[in-house]
Motif scaffolding. Structure first.
Motif, mmCIF file in Angstrom:
data_model
loop_
_atom_site.group_PDB
_atom_site.id
_atom_site.type_symbol
_atom_site.label_atom_id
_atom_site.label_comp_id
_atom_site.label_asym_id
_atom_site.label_seq_id
_atom_site.Cartn_x
_atom_site.Cartn_y
_atom_site.Cartn_z
ATOM 1 N N LEU A 152 -10.850 -33.521 59.738
ATOM 2 C CA LEU A 152 -11.374 -32.154 59.613
ATOM 3 C C LEU A 152 -10.242 -31.114 59.682
ATOM 4 C CD1 LEU A 152 -14.597 -32.386 61.841
ATOM 5 C CD2 LEU A 152 -14.476 -32.408 59.339
ATOM 6 N N GLU A 153 -9.252 -31.400 60.526
ATOM 7 C CA GLU A 153 -8.120 -30.469 60.647
ATOM 8 C C GLU A 153 -7.302 -30.407 59.353
ATOM 9 O OE1 GLU A 153 -6.096 -31.966 64.092
ATOM 10 O OE2 GLU A 153 -7.336 -30.815 65.496
ATOM 11 N N LYS A 154 -7.249 -31.537 58.638
ATOM 12 C CA LYS A 154 -6.439 -31.606 57.413
ATOM 13 C C LYS A 154 -7.235 -31.253 56.145
ATOM 14 C CE LYS A 154 -3.013 -35.157 58.715
ATOM 15 N NZ LYS A 154 -2.988 -34.986 60.150
ATOM 16 N N TYR A 155 -8.555 -31.285 56.241
ATOM 17 C CA TYR A 155 -9.445 -31.239 55.073
ATOM 18 C C TYR A 155 -9.158 -30.086 54.109
ATOM 19 C CZ TYR A 155 -13.844 -31.341 52.401
ATOM 20 O OH TYR A 155 -14.782 -31.394 51.396
ATOM 21 N N PHE A 156 -9.023 -28.871 54.619
ATOM 22 C CA PHE A 156 -8.906 -27.693 53.751
ATOM 23 C C PHE A 156 -7.525 -27.552 53.099
ATOM 24 C CE2 PHE A 156 -12.478 -26.905 56.569
ATOM 25 C CZ PHE A 156 -13.467 -26.555 55.649
ATOM 26 N N LYS A 157 -6.615 -28.473 53.461
ATOM 27 C CA LYS A 157 -5.280 -28.468 52.826
ATOM 28 C C LYS A 157 -5.114 -29.679 51.904
ATOM 29 C CE LYS A 157 -3.376 -26.369 57.003
ATOM 30 N NZ LYS A 157 -2.637 -26.699 58.238
ATOM 31 N N MET A 158 -6.153 -30.490 51.782
ATOM 32 C CA MET A 158 -6.065 -31.731 50.989
ATOM 33 C C MET A 158 -6.230 -31.480 49.496
ATOM 34 S SD MET A 158 -8.335 -34.490 53.107
ATOM 35 C CE MET A 158 -7.868 -35.110 54.713
ATOM 36 N N LYS A 159 -5.760 -32.459 48.734
ATOM 37 C CA LYS A 159 -5.993 -32.444 47.280
ATOM 38 C C LYS A 159 -7.470 -32.779 47.038
ATOM 39 C CE LYS A 159 -2.790 -35.575 46.764
ATOM 40 N NZ LYS A 159 -1.810 -36.541 46.225
ATOM 41 N N LYS A 160 -7.959 -32.472 45.844
ATOM 42 C CA LYS A 160 -9.380 -32.671 45.524
ATOM 43 C C LYS A 160 -9.830 -34.118 45.762
ATOM 44 C CE LYS A 160 -11.177 -32.460 41.240
ATOM 45 N NZ LYS A 160 -11.661 -31.887 39.968
ATOM 46 N N SER A 161 -9.051 -35.098 45.296
ATOM 47 C CA SER A 161 -9.425 -36.516 45.445
ATOM 48 C C SER A 161 -9.498 -36.915 46.916
ATOM 49 C CB SER A 161 -8.432 -37.413 44.707
ATOM 50 O OG SER A 161 -7.133 -37.244 45.244
ATOM 51 N N GLU A 162 -8.571 -36.371 47.720
ATOM 52 C CA GLU A 162 -8.562 -36.673 49.160
ATOM 53 C C GLU A 162 -9.772 -36.023 49.845
ATOM 54 O OE1 GLU A 162 -3.708 -37.005 49.844
ATOM 55 O OE2 GLU A 162 -4.709 -35.077 50.127
ATOM 56 N N CYS A 163 -10.099 -34.798 49.407
ATOM 57 C CA CYS A 163 -11.285 -34.111 49.962
ATOM 58 C C CYS A 163 -12.552 -34.913 49.682
ATOM 59 C CB CYS A 163 -11.424 -32.722 49.345
ATOM 60 S SG CYS A 163 -10.395 -31.482 50.132
ATOM 61 N N LYS A 164 -12.626 -35.443 48.474
ATOM 62 C CA LYS A 164 -13.801 -36.220 48.072
ATOM 63 C C LYS A 164 -13.968 -37.450 48.969
ATOM 64 C CE LYS A 164 -16.072 -37.675 43.812
ATOM 65 N NZ LYS A 164 -15.930 -37.898 42.370
ATOM 66 N N ASP A 165 -12.868 -38.185 49.192
ATOM 67 C CA ASP A 165 -12.892 -39.371 50.065
ATOM 68 C C ASP A 165 -13.250 -38.966 51.497
ATOM 69 O OD1 ASP A 165 -12.181 -40.919 47.908
ATOM 70 O OD2 ASP A 165 -10.054 -41.034 48.433
ATOM 71 N N SER A 166 -12.648 -37.878 51.955
ATOM 72 C CA SER A 166 -12.882 -37.416 53.332
ATOM 73 C C SER A 166 -14.328 -37.008 53.562
ATOM 74 C CB SER A 166 -11.965 -36.237 53.653
ATOM 75 O OG SER A 166 -10.620 -36.625 53.542
ATOM 76 N N LEU A 167 -14.913 -36.365 52.556
ATOM 77 C CA LEU A 167 -16.313 -35.939 52.661
ATOM 78 C C LEU A 167 -17.231 -37.155 52.800
ATOM 79 C CD1 LEU A 167 -18.333 -33.571 52.617
ATOM 80 C CD2 LEU A 167 -18.335 -33.707 50.119
ATOM 81 N N GLU A 168 -16.957 -38.203 52.031
ATOM 82 C CA GLU A 168 -17.749 -39.443 52.119
ATOM 83 C C GLU A 168 -17.592 -40.084 53.494
ATOM 84 O OE1 GLU A 168 -20.122 -40.755 50.077
ATOM 85 O OE2 GLU A 168 -19.805 -38.767 49.203
ATOM 86 N N ILE A 169 -16.359 -40.091 54.001
ATOM 87 C CA ILE A 169 -16.087 -40.660 55.329
ATOM 88 C C ILE A 169 -16.866 -39.890 56.394
ATOM 89 C CG2 ILE A 169 -14.283 -40.893 57.114
ATOM 90 C CD1 ILE A 169 -12.330 -41.562 54.743
ATOM 91 N N TYR A 170 -16.885 -38.564 56.275
ATOM 92 C CA TYR A 170 -17.578 -37.738 57.267
ATOM 93 C C TYR A 170 -19.099 -37.956 57.202
ATOM 94 C CZ TYR A 170 -18.964 -33.843 60.200
ATOM 95 O OH TYR A 170 -19.512 -33.098 61.207
ATOM 96 N N LYS A 171 -19.641 -38.055 55.998
ATOM 97 C CA LYS A 171 -21.087 -38.301 55.849
ATOM 98 C C LYS A 171 -21.470 -39.645 56.488
ATOM 99 C CE LYS A 171 -22.017 -35.648 51.606
ATOM 100 N NZ LYS A 171 -22.213 -35.757 50.138
ATOM 101 N N LYS A 172 -20.620 -40.658 56.257
ATOM 102 C CA LYS A 172 -20.891 -41.979 56.857
ATOM 103 C C LYS A 172 -20.808 -41.903 58.381
ATOM 104 C CE LYS A 172 -19.415 -44.788 52.919
ATOM 105 N NZ LYS A 172 -18.345 -45.624 52.359
#
Length: 290
Positions: free
Chosen positions: A219-239
């Motif tokens: 979450l701390e890194k999310y808003f500085k990530m590239k689009k593909s990384e954000c997409k993966d991170s969002l899935e991880i957070y939902k899980k």
């Protein structure tokens, strides 16, 4: 079924004749007695993992050999002993398990000698899957999620984005496999499955702490990530949100079977507003409105 069988005594004597105290202790820990492995045998095996001249592969191989027994009692105790050494023994033990090409092959195990054996076989298959997954995760990451330093200065909180996005799915899979043990209080009706449950409970507390640390880092890194990384991170957070509920349910069972409330961590639920913020950011990266 109570008491050591003649087979148990013969097996222990054979190892004694070959001069292998470690193999003999494994044999003693995995007798046909319907009770948890004896503390003195577990403590001996744990202490030997810290000795430089002890043959760790031989210890593991004897445990794998015991897991090929036809009796659910011997097999379950072999798994419980292995797990106990993974938690309390020297890290060399799980390192060796992770380096092996084959681990517990119990996906088809079934003891048809009675109703109890039949019921316990289900948990044996699930438990073996978890222990295999624990070793696979170590192989993938070169560390044990339950053993790493936790908190603000911990491994998962300070991990770089690329490694974090590799570690989180491995951690999620290990948590999933543990939760698939899916035991209910009525199933905890003998010393062996009770011992296995307590080891899984201890692992889950530590896995959840690592999981939580990883999510905070994400979450701390999310808003500085590239689009593909954000997409993966969002899935991880939902899980993560769905798993928090299941972890809390597992902890409830621990409380029902007498684990002290003070030993059970508070599994707090993340506010839905966080998810909304993450999704809004993801939409903005993809050029969507809303």
């Amino acid at each position: 079924m109570s008491g050591q069988t003649l087979t148990d005594r013969i097996a222990a004597a054979q190892y004694q004749l070959t001069g292998s105290d470690v193999a003999r202790a494994v044999c003693k820990a995995t007798t046909h007695e319907v009770m948890a492995p004896k503390k003195k045998h577990l403590e001996y095996l744990i202490s030997t993992t810290n000795e430089t001249n002890v043959n760790i592969p031989q210890m593991a191989d004897t445990l794998f050999e015991r897991s090929t027994n036809a009796s659910w009692v011997v097999v379950f105790k072999a798994l419980t002993t292995t797990h106990h050494i993974c938690i309390y023994g020297n890290e060399r033990f799980i390192q060796y398990l992770a380096s092996r090409t084959s681990l517990f092959n119990l996906s088809n195990f079934i003891d048809k000698t009675g109703t109890h054996g039949y019921d316990m076989s289900t948990f044996i298959r699930r438990y073996a899957r978890y222990l295999n997954e624990k070793a696979y995760a170590y192989r993938a990451m070169a560390f044990d999620f339950t053993r790493v330093k936790k908190g603000a200065e911990g491994v998962m909180r300070t991990m770089a984005t690329e490694k974090l996005l590799k570690a989180m799915p491995a951690l999620q899979t290990q948590v999933d496999t543990l939760l698939e043990f899916d035991v209910h209080p009525k199933d905890l009706n003998n010393g062996i499955i009770n011992a296995a449950f307590m080891l899984l409970f201890k692992d889950l507390i530590k896995l959840f702490a690592s999981y939580n640390d990883g999510i905070i880092n994400l979450l701390e890194k999310y808003f500085k990530m590239k689009k593909s990384e954000c997409k993966d991170s969002l899935e991880i957070y939902k899980k993560f949100l769905t798993r928090v509920t299941k972890i809390a349910e597992f902890m409830k069972i621990a409380e029902q079977v007498g684990v002290d409330k003070n030993d059970i961590p508070d599994i707090s639920y993340a506010p839905s507003s966080i998810l909304e913020s993450l999704e809004t950011h993801m939409n903005s990266l993809e050029g969507k409105k809303g």
